[in-house]
Enzyme design. Structure first.
Site, PDB file in Angstrom:
ATOM      1  N   TYR A 101       0.839  -1.210   0.000  1.00  0.00           N
ATOM      2  CA  TYR A 101       0.000   0.000   0.000  1.00  0.00           C
ATOM      3  C   TYR A 101       0.872   1.257   0.000  1.00  0.00           C
ATOM      4  O   TYR A 101       0.632   2.185  -0.784  1.00  0.00           O
ATOM      5  CB  TYR A 101      -0.897  -0.043   1.244  1.00  0.00           C
ATOM      6  N   LYS A 135       1.005   4.100  -2.913  1.00  0.00           N
ATOM      7  CA  LYS A 135       0.619   5.496  -2.638  1.00  0.00           C
ATOM      8  C   LYS A 135       1.797   6.444  -2.864  1.00  0.00           C
ATOM      9  O   LYS A 135       1.607   7.590  -3.267  1.00  0.00           O
ATOM     10  CB  LYS A 135       0.074   5.619  -1.210  1.00  0.00           C
TER      11      LYS A 135
HETATM   12  P1  NAP Z   1     -13.553   2.211   0.980  1.00  0.00           P
HETATM   13  O1  NAP Z   1     -14.563   2.759   1.915  1.00  0.00           O
HETATM   14  O2  NAP Z   1     -13.012   0.841   1.165  1.00  0.00           O
HETATM   15  O3  NAP Z   1     -14.169   2.340  -0.520  1.00  0.00           O
HETATM   16  C1  NAP Z   1     -13.392   1.924  -1.598  1.00  0.00           C
HETATM   17  C2  NAP Z   1     -14.041   2.366  -2.887  1.00  0.00           C
HETATM   18  O4  NAP Z   1     -13.187   1.984  -3.967  1.00  0.00           O
HETATM   19  C3  NAP Z   1     -15.374   1.689  -3.146  1.00  0.00           C
HETATM   20  O5  NAP Z   1     -16.182   2.595  -3.857  1.00  0.00           O
HETATM   21  C4  NAP Z   1     -14.993   0.499  -4.027  1.00  0.00           C
HETATM   22  O6  NAP Z   1     -16.067   0.032  -4.850  1.00  0.00           O
HETATM   23  C5  NAP Z   1     -13.908   1.131  -4.873  1.00  0.00           C
HETATM   24  N1  NAP Z   1     -12.968   0.168  -5.441  1.00  0.00           N
HETATM   25  C6  NAP Z   1     -12.194  -0.742  -4.788  1.00  0.00           C
HETATM   26  N2  NAP Z   1     -11.480  -1.470  -5.673  1.00  0.00           N
HETATM   27  C7  NAP Z   1     -11.806  -0.990  -6.908  1.00  0.00           C
HETATM   28  C8  NAP Z   1     -11.430  -1.356  -8.219  1.00  0.00           C
HETATM   29  N3  NAP Z   1     -10.560  -2.338  -8.462  1.00  0.00           N
HETATM   30  N4  NAP Z   1     -11.987  -0.686  -9.249  1.00  0.00           N
HETATM   31  C9  NAP Z   1     -12.886   0.304  -9.034  1.00  0.00           C
HETATM   32  N5  NAP Z   1     -13.274   0.697  -7.813  1.00  0.00           N
HETATM   33  C10 NAP Z   1     -12.748   0.031  -6.762  1.00  0.00           C
HETATM   34  O7  NAP Z   1     -12.276   3.150   0.891  1.00  0.00           O
HETATM   35  P2  NAP Z   1     -12.030   4.639   1.464  1.00  0.00           P
HETATM   36  O8  NAP Z   1     -11.594   4.532   2.855  1.00  0.00           O
HETATM   37  O9  NAP Z   1     -13.165   5.501   1.085  1.00  0.00           O
HETATM   38  O10 NAP Z   1     -10.738   5.034   0.610  1.00  0.00           O
HETATM   39  C11 NAP Z   1     -10.808   5.787  -0.589  1.00  0.00           C
HETATM   40  C12 NAP Z   1      -9.394   6.153  -0.995  1.00  0.00           C
HETATM   41  O11 NAP Z   1      -8.776   6.903   0.056  1.00  0.00           O
HETATM   42  C13 NAP Z   1      -8.490   4.953  -1.250  1.00  0.00           C
HETATM   43  O12 NAP Z   1      -7.630   5.234  -2.322  1.00  0.00           O
HETATM   44  C14 NAP Z   1      -7.699   4.851   0.027  1.00  0.00           C
HETATM   45  O13 NAP Z   1      -6.451   4.222  -0.164  1.00  0.00           O
HETATM   46  C15 NAP Z   1      -7.552   6.307   0.394  1.00  0.00           C
HETATM   47  N6  NAP Z   1      -7.270   6.529   1.811  1.00  0.00           N
HETATM   48  C16 NAP Z   1      -8.160   6.117   2.753  1.00  0.00           C
HETATM   49  C17 NAP Z   1      -7.853   6.331   4.101  1.00  0.00           C
HETATM   50  C18 NAP Z   1      -8.785   5.916   5.205  1.00  0.00           C
HETATM   51  O14 NAP Z   1      -8.398   6.056   6.385  1.00  0.00           O
HETATM   52  N7  NAP Z   1      -9.976   5.431   4.930  1.00  0.00           N
HETATM   53  C19 NAP Z   1      -6.658   6.962   4.451  1.00  0.00           C
HETATM   54  C20 NAP Z   1      -5.782   7.372   3.456  1.00  0.00           C
HETATM   55  C21 NAP Z   1      -6.109   7.150   2.128  1.00  0.00           C
HETATM   56  P3  NAP Z   1     -17.165  -1.026  -4.290  1.00  0.00           P
HETATM   57  O15 NAP Z   1     -18.056  -0.253  -3.338  1.00  0.00           O
HETATM   58  O16 NAP Z   1     -17.893  -1.472  -5.493  1.00  0.00           O
HETATM   59  O17 NAP Z   1     -16.402  -2.102  -3.587  1.00  0.00           O
END
Ligand code: NAP
Length: 246
Positions: A156, A160
């Site tokens: 990861y 990133k």
């Molecule tokens: P999340 O709640 O797990 O949601 C992930 C989203 O990505 C969902 O809409 C999922 O679709 C979609 N997705 C996953 N794999 C995919 C693929 N192969 N093709 C197309 N869509 C895909 O994640 P989140 O926490 O909102 O995170 C969003 C972004 O922020 C990510 O890039 C993550 O790395 C980054 N981020 C998150 C955090 C955190 O603390 N949450 C911190 C830093 C960075 P489905 O609903 O259809 O599964």
């Protein structure tokens, strides 16, 4: 007139979490919003409803962003129907954590394929129309893990950190055509991705502001970068981490 009226935004991973809040924020700012999702139909339908209830047009595409052909086809359909994308938010992301010495090839490859190659494929799909228009905003969702590294997240963190390199390369490459490319780096955000770490007092204590972010706090920064107010910002990484990586 709303800030983003007349603009078309494409958001990957828009069905849940941060992506859904980005769809909400951009649609409330007046943009039509198309989003990609991996397979959660129920969540995608809810997001579509949120977008449409803002009074703008909404579109959803089930597409694995790591599948170059699917990305080409989805954006082909989207661009064919709606013309050019003005704002691309590469937000789709996954984790498959584990210590490096035990990490399986497929867990390393899959995370890099979705988080990094996916962002490249989607960017490549929209760049020609942005170049023609001589305007556009690309925003990549990176992470504090990509800035500082994180034990148990070699895959990861590498994906990133790679996304930050991609952001800076695209910023340089596209600046002559007035297209900007920036990244947002959240710390811990309240979404499904961090559900296992919720209510962890030790973890919260490590964050100077003492709490996880709400997804809408990240979405607000994306909205800013997508707006004319950020026209002179490119190649930048903005942390939204409560001070975690100070
Ligand atoms: P999340 O709640 O797990 O949601 C992930 C989203 O990505 C969902 O809409 C999922 O679709 C979609 N997705 C996953 N794999 C995919 C693929 N192969 N093709 C197309 N869509 C895909 O994640 P989140 O926490 O909102 O995170 C969003 C972004 O922020 C990510 O890039 C993550 O790395 C980054 N981020 C998150 C955090 C955190 O603390 N949450 C911190 C830093 C960075 P489905 O609903 O259809 O599964």
């Amino acid at each position: 007139m709303s800030m983003l009226e007349g603009k078309l935004a494409a958001v990957t991973g828009g069905s849940r979490g941060i992506g859904r809040e980005i769809c909400r924020a951009l649609s409330l700012a007046g943009a039509d919003v198309a989003f990609l999702y991996a397979g959660n139909e129920e969540a995608a339908a809810e997001t579509l409803e949120i977008i449409k209830s803002a009074g703008v047009r909404g579109f959803s595409y089930r597409c694995d962003v790591s599948d170059a052909e699917c990305v080409r086809a989805s954006f082909g359909e989207l661009l064919g129907e709606l013309g050019g994308v003005d704002i691309l938010v590469n937000n789709a992301g996954i984790t498959r954590d584990g210590l490096s010495m035990r990490m399986k090839d497929e867990d390393f490859d899959r995370v890099v394929a979705v988080n990094l190659a996916g962002a490249f494929y989607c960017s490549r799909a929209v760049i020609p129309t942005m170049m023609k228009k001589r305007s556009g905003k690309i925003i990549n969702m990176t992470s504090v893990s990509g800035l500082t590294g994180n034990a148990g997240q070699a895959n990861y963190s590498a994906s990133k950190a790679g996304l930050i390199g991609l952001t800076k390369a695209l910023a340089r490459e596209l600046a002559p055509r007035k297209i900007t490319c920036n990244a947002v780096a959240p710390g811990f955000v309240e979404t499904d991705m961090t559900a296992a770490f919720r209510d962890n007092a030790e973890l919260e204590k490590s964050i100077p502001l003492g709490r996880f972010a709400r997804a809408e706090e990240v979405a607000e920064v994306v909205k800013f970068l997508a707006s004319p107010a950020a026209d002179y910002i490119t190649g930048e990484v903005i942390r939204v981490d409560g001070g975690l990586a100070i």
